[in-house]
Design a protein around this motif. Structure first.
Motif, short mmCIF file in Angstrom:
data_model
loop_
_atom_site.label_atom_id
_atom_site.label_comp_id
_atom_site.label_asym_id
_atom_site.label_seq_id
_atom_site.Cartn_x
_atom_site.Cartn_y
_atom_site.Cartn_z
N GLU A 290 -9.51 -9.95 -1.79
CA GLU A 290 -8.56 -9.02 -2.39
C GLU A 290 -9.11 -7.59 -2.40
OE1 GLU A 290 -5.92 -8.39 -6.47
OE2 GLU A 290 -7.20 -10.17 -6.27
N SER A 291 -10.38 -7.43 -2.74
CA SER A 291 -10.94 -6.07 -2.78
C SER A 291 -11.01 -5.46 -1.38
CB SER A 291 -12.32 -6.07 -3.45
OG SER A 291 -13.28 -6.67 -2.64
N VAL A 292 -11.33 -6.27 -0.39
CA VAL A 292 -11.38 -5.76 0.99
C VAL A 292 -9.99 -5.34 1.45
CG1 VAL A 292 -11.76 -6.45 3.40
CG2 VAL A 292 -13.46 -7.02 1.66
N LEU A 293 -8.99 -6.17 1.19
CA LEU A 293 -7.62 -5.83 1.59
C LEU A 293 -7.12 -4.58 0.87
CD1 LEU A 293 -5.97 -9.35 1.88
CD2 LEU A 293 -6.44 -7.74 3.73
N LYS A 294 -7.39 -4.48 -0.41
CA LYS A 294 -6.98 -3.28 -1.17
C LYS A 294 -7.62 -2.02 -0.58
CE LYS A 294 -5.93 -5.23 -5.69
NZ LYS A 294 -6.38 -5.35 -7.10
N GLU A 295 -8.89 -2.14 -0.23
CA GLU A 295 -9.60 -1.01 0.36
C GLU A 295 -8.96 -0.59 1.68
OE1 GLU A 295 -13.83 -0.38 2.59
OE2 GLU A 295 -13.86 -1.56 0.74
N LYS A 296 -8.63 -1.56 2.52
CA LYS A 296 -8.02 -1.25 3.82
C LYS A 296 -6.62 -0.67 3.66
CE LYS A 296 -11.48 -2.25 6.16
NZ LYS A 296 -12.27 -1.12 6.64
N ILE A 297 -5.86 -1.20 2.73
CA ILE A 297 -4.51 -0.68 2.48
C ILE A 297 -4.60 0.77 1.98
CG2 ILE A 297 -2.49 -0.91 0.97
CD1 ILE A 297 -3.05 -4.01 1.11
N LYS A 298 -5.52 1.03 1.08
CA LYS A 298 -5.71 2.38 0.54
C LYS A 298 -6.21 3.33 1.63
CE LYS A 298 -8.24 4.86 -3.04
NZ LYS A 298 -9.25 4.74 -4.09
N GLN A 299 -7.12 2.85 2.47
CA GLN A 299 -7.70 3.67 3.52
C GLN A 299 -6.62 4.19 4.48
OE1 GLN A 299 -10.52 1.49 5.89
NE2 GLN A 299 -10.81 3.14 7.34
N HIS A 300 -5.62 3.39 4.76
CA HIS A 300 -4.59 3.77 5.73
C HIS A 300 -3.26 4.13 5.07
CE1 HIS A 300 -7.26 2.62 8.96
NE2 HIS A 300 -7.50 1.49 8.33
N LYS A 301 -3.30 4.40 3.78
CA LYS A 301 -2.08 4.69 3.03
C LYS A 301 -1.33 5.90 3.56
CE LYS A 301 -0.57 5.60 -1.69
NZ LYS A 301 -1.00 5.79 -3.07
N ASN A 302 -2.05 6.94 3.90
CA ASN A 302 -1.41 8.19 4.33
C ASN A 302 -1.30 8.33 5.84
OD1 ASN A 302 -1.07 9.04 1.67
ND2 ASN A 302 -3.17 9.79 1.58
N SER A 303 -1.43 7.24 6.53
CA SER A 303 -1.30 7.27 7.99
C SER A 303 0.13 7.62 8.37
CB SER A 303 -1.66 5.89 8.57
OG SER A 303 -1.27 5.82 9.92
N ARG A 304 0.28 8.32 9.47
CA ARG A 304 1.63 8.69 9.93
C ARG A 304 2.35 7.50 10.56
NH1 ARG A 304 1.68 10.62 15.62
NH2 ARG A 304 -0.41 10.31 16.42
N PHE A 305 1.61 6.41 10.79
CA PHE A 305 2.22 5.22 11.37
C PHE A 305 2.69 4.29 10.26
CE2 PHE A 305 -0.95 6.66 14.45
CZ PHE A 305 -0.12 6.87 15.56
#
Length: 155
Positions: free
Chosen positions: A53-68
């Motif tokens: 869960e912590s790894v997935l949350k980190e990845k989701i947050k990391q790419h939150k502001n992506s234009r894709f």
């Protein structure tokens, strides 16, 4: 210092190390001793899923502001016969239903692809599961198939 008989009766340990003397040592000759190591580690399934869960949350947050808008998150776990352990060190550590629940709990729109490679035995194996929203079902199916087909190739 414990004897080998005492060591073999132990059930609570992380790492055991012992040295076996040679069967027939000869005076004046170098003797070969065997060193043995036995290890036993345990971890609760809850801790594994907390880490996932912590790894997935980190990845989701990391790419939150992506234009894709459409994203695919790849998580790769390798199980090797060594001290450095992957997230899913054995096949029974991964639960499909529990992972689907976690995926829905996180409310991500990204496709999540979890690849588990097992090098524990002579026969290498790979398992792949893809978690997705209904709109991405076809992409998820093709993605999973790509990984499964590539695992059949000689490495």
């Amino acid at each position: 210092m414990a004897t080998l008989i005492e060591i073999s009766e132990l059930t609570e340990y992380d790492v055991l190390f012992w040295i076996e003397p040679p069967n027939n040592p000869l005076p004046g000759m170098l003797s070969r001793y065997r060193a043995r190591i036995n290890s036993k580690f345990s971890i609760s399934r809850n801790r594994i899923y907390e880490k996932l869960e912590s790894v997935l949350k980190e990845k989701i947050k990391q790419h939150k502001n992506s234009r894709f808008e459409d994203k695919i998150i790849f998580l790769d776990s390798e199980a090797l016969p060594e001290f450095q352990m992957g997230l899913f060190q054995s096949k029974d550590m991964f639960g499909l239903d529990r992972t689907w629940k976690l995926y829905h709990k996180l409310r991500t729109r990204a496709i999540v692809c979890i690849i588990r490679r097992y090098f524990i035995t002579e026969q290498f194996s790979i398992e792949v599961d893809v978690f997705y929203q209904d709109k991405d079902a076809q992409v998820a199916k093709e993605l999973r198939q790509l990984f499964l087909n590539s695992s059949r190739l000689d490495i």
